[in-house]
Design an enzyme around this catalytic site. Structure first.
Site, PDB file in Angstrom:
ATOM      1  N   VAL A   1     -42.609 -16.950 -29.567  1.00  0.00           N
ATOM      2  CA  VAL A   1     -42.808 -16.585 -30.937  1.00  0.00           C
ATOM      3  C   VAL A   1     -44.141 -17.143 -31.441  1.00  0.00           C
ATOM      4  O   VAL A   1     -44.419 -18.260 -31.048  1.00  0.00           O
ATOM      5  CB  VAL A   1     -41.640 -16.981 -31.805  1.00  0.00           C
ATOM      6  CG1 VAL A   1     -41.857 -16.696 -33.323  1.00  0.00           C
ATOM      7  CG2 VAL A   1     -40.363 -16.566 -31.573  1.00  0.00           C
TER       8      VAL A   1
ATOM      9  N   ASP B   1     -25.045 -17.417 -29.745  1.00  0.00           N
ATOM     10  CA  ASP B   1     -26.130 -18.304 -29.278  1.00  0.00           C
ATOM     11  C   ASP B   1     -26.641 -19.241 -30.285  1.00  0.00           C
ATOM     12  O   ASP B   1     -27.671 -19.620 -30.393  1.00  0.00           O
ATOM     13  CB  ASP B   1     -27.086 -17.366 -28.619  1.00  0.00           C
ATOM     14  CG  ASP B   1     -28.150 -17.993 -27.700  1.00  0.00           C
ATOM     15  OD1 ASP B   1     -27.716 -19.009 -27.132  1.00  0.00           O
ATOM     16  OD2 ASP B   1     -28.980 -17.491 -27.588  1.00  0.00           O
TER      17      ASP B   1
END
Length: 540
Positions: A133, A281
């Site tokens: 990211v 997750d």
């Protein structure tokens, strides 16, 4: 495949992961195998044992990194040095170069970086096993993050999944492992893993989760920028929160950690039972805390690549199982497992309940705050092995998520009582599901379908009556035919008896005739023998 196996063996040997195994507790065959394998050819690394494990998992690739991420949330199961080091796998995996990231973004979005963003940071904010990211700013001034899938990662994943599938097929040939349904488990993992490679799916999951909690103060989900989202690139609102694993900063801010831990449990059960759509997750690298109001903290969730859902039947069975555990009603737990088909049909509920009681009673003797739901769950599964319980692939994501949530909650607030927090929520949900309110909601949900079918009810009723009448006539005809056949079968022995008597009388009459005696004297003995045998068979 052989190349991949050799690489795995090489990484294990290079970082001497064999030294991490408690050899004195291993089966004899495993100890002999370790003695035969040439690990001794590789010198012992000077790195600490936890660092060796973390670097080895990074070297092996995304599947092994995810395994390390899951382990990092269970400080109650791992030594502290392992838990601390494996936590780095959540967002500190070595990144790929900035020029590669820029090229992927430009090729995917069809424009130069400088035109797409007024600012694009070269160094990634975070780098995980499948993507990394970068922070950026849109020309309009909005702060965003750009998520980019690692180039070439799909080939590595396919190789590892193929290896796992072949191992699973080998395990399926062993009766003890067949009930674990290893092939189905690997296939379920493959689907969820490859869903993470398609950022369109993650974006859709994020939108759904944001919509589910749009009216809630428990959880915030960042906004998506759909025009800038592709299969391997996704642009999302940048959030400014404290990582949930940064306990020191949370304490320094004066955050109510007990409330935060309890809200995490509430969010999980809300997703599973109210929305039937849960973030699967939820390791600490994907969870942040909005601590602007320390007395009223709020979670922030990112990375919705893996989500789960259950059927209505699994929801009901799961809630009733957990409540039965809360009430220590082991017979109900056993009956629910049999009813749902999770254990063999021939299983006796009282025997199964007795086995569960023997495992769970020592656990319940502890204070509730000291009871690990994950350990209780594993105890139940170990007990169910004796009753041929099959692994339920649709529940694996849920089990993993629940264990992660418990580990996260106990990290925030070690005194967390998961049972006390979850019990009222589940009881209220069951009442709403099976009570008048649940019935009314069900009627409202199915009202359009019922309205469409209402004009057809007379025709459907007429067809049902005709079908029933036709079935009645068919059954009557079948009964008459069976009755006739039964009467015929009763008369059959009498008919055969009369036939034998008649043949005997005929043979006796013929034997007295003179021409027959002359004919007999002229025949060969073999002809006479054959005739006698034929006559005897007719008479028997």
């Amino acid at each position: 495949m052989l190349t991949r196996l050799l690489r795995i063996f090489w990484v294990i040997a290079r970082y001497r992961l064999d030294l991490l195994l408690p050899r004195h507790r291993l089966p004899t065959r495993m100890r002999l195998l370790l003695l035969v394998l040439p690990f001794w050819l590789f010198p012992k690394r000077d790195l600490p044992r936890a660092v060796r494990l973390r670097v080895a998992l990074e070297t092996l690739g995304p599947i092994y990194v995810k395994f390390g991420q899951m382990l990092s949330t269970r400080r109650d199961l791992l030594p502290s040095d392992f838990a601390t080091e494996l936590k780095k796998l959540q967002d500190q995996v070595p990144p790929f170069p900035n020029d590669v990231a820029r090229r992927v973004v430009e090729e995917s979005l069809g424009a130069p970086i400088d035109r797409l963003f007024s600012h694009f940071e070269a160094s990634p904010l975070a780098s995980a096993s499948i993507a990394q990211v970068h922070a950026a700013r849109l020309p309009e001034g909005d702060d965003v993050v750009v998520k980019i899938i690692r180039p070439g990662i799909e080939k590595v994943l396919r190789s590892d999944i193929l290896l796992l599938t072949r191992v699973a097929r080998l395990l399926r040939c062993v009766p003890e492992f067949r009930r674990l349904r290893p092939v189905e488990v690997v296939e379920d993992y493959r689907l969820s893993l490859f869903d993470e490679l398609d950022l369109h799916k993650e974006a859709a999951n994020t939108s759904q989760l944001r919509r589910n909690f749009s009216q809630s103060h428990l959880l915030y989900v960042p906004t998506l920028y759909w025009p800038l989202t592709r299969r391997n690139v996704m642009v999302q609102e940048r959030i400014y929160g404290i990582p949930v694993a940064d306990i020191e900063t949370l304490r320094a801010k004066g955050v109510d950690l007990r409330l935060l831990a309890e809200r995490g449990v509430e969010i999980f059960f809300t997703q599973v039972f109210r929305d039937n759509f849960f973030h699967a997750d939820m390791h600490p690298g994907n969870i942040f805390v909005d601590a602007r109001d320390p007395a009223d903290p709020r979670y922030i969730a990112i990375d919705c690549g893996i989500v789960g859902s259950l059927t209505r039947e699994d929801q009901d069975y799961l809630a009733r199982n957990i409540l039965a555990f809360f009430h220590q009603d082991y017979y109900e737990v056993a009956a629910l497992h049999i009813e749902s088909g999770w254990v063999g049909e021939g299983t006796r509920a009282n025997e199964f309940a007795s086995a569960i009681r023997a495992v769970c009673e020592p656990i319940f003797e502890k204070p509730l705050k000291d009871i690990s739901f994950g350990q209780a769950l594993m105890g139940l599964f170990q007990t169910a092995q004796r009753f041929n319980m099959e692994v339920q692939p649709q529940l694996i994501l849920l089990q993993k998520t629940l264990i992660n949530i418990e580990g996260l909650g106990r990290t925030l607030y070690p005194e967390l009582d998961l049972w006390h927090t979850a019990k009222p929520y589940l009881e209220n949900w069951m009442r709403e599901r099976s009570g008048p309110r649940g019935l009314w909601k069900s009627l409202k949900r199915h009202a359009p379908e019922l309205t469409d079918r209402l004009p057809e009810l007379p025709l459907l009723a007429h067809q049902a009556l005709r079908t029933y009448a036709h079935g009645q006539r068919h059954r009557q005809q079948l009964a008459v035919a069976q009755s006739q056949q039964l009467r015929q079968s009763r008369h059959q022995p009498r008919r055969y008896r009369r036939l034998r008597i008649g043949l005997l009388l005929l043979a006796t009459a013929l034997a007295w005739q003179p021409f027959l005696s002359d004919w007999v004297t002229e025949q060969h003995w073999s002809t006479l023998t054959a005739g006698a045998v034929g006559l005897l068979l007719l008479l028997l």
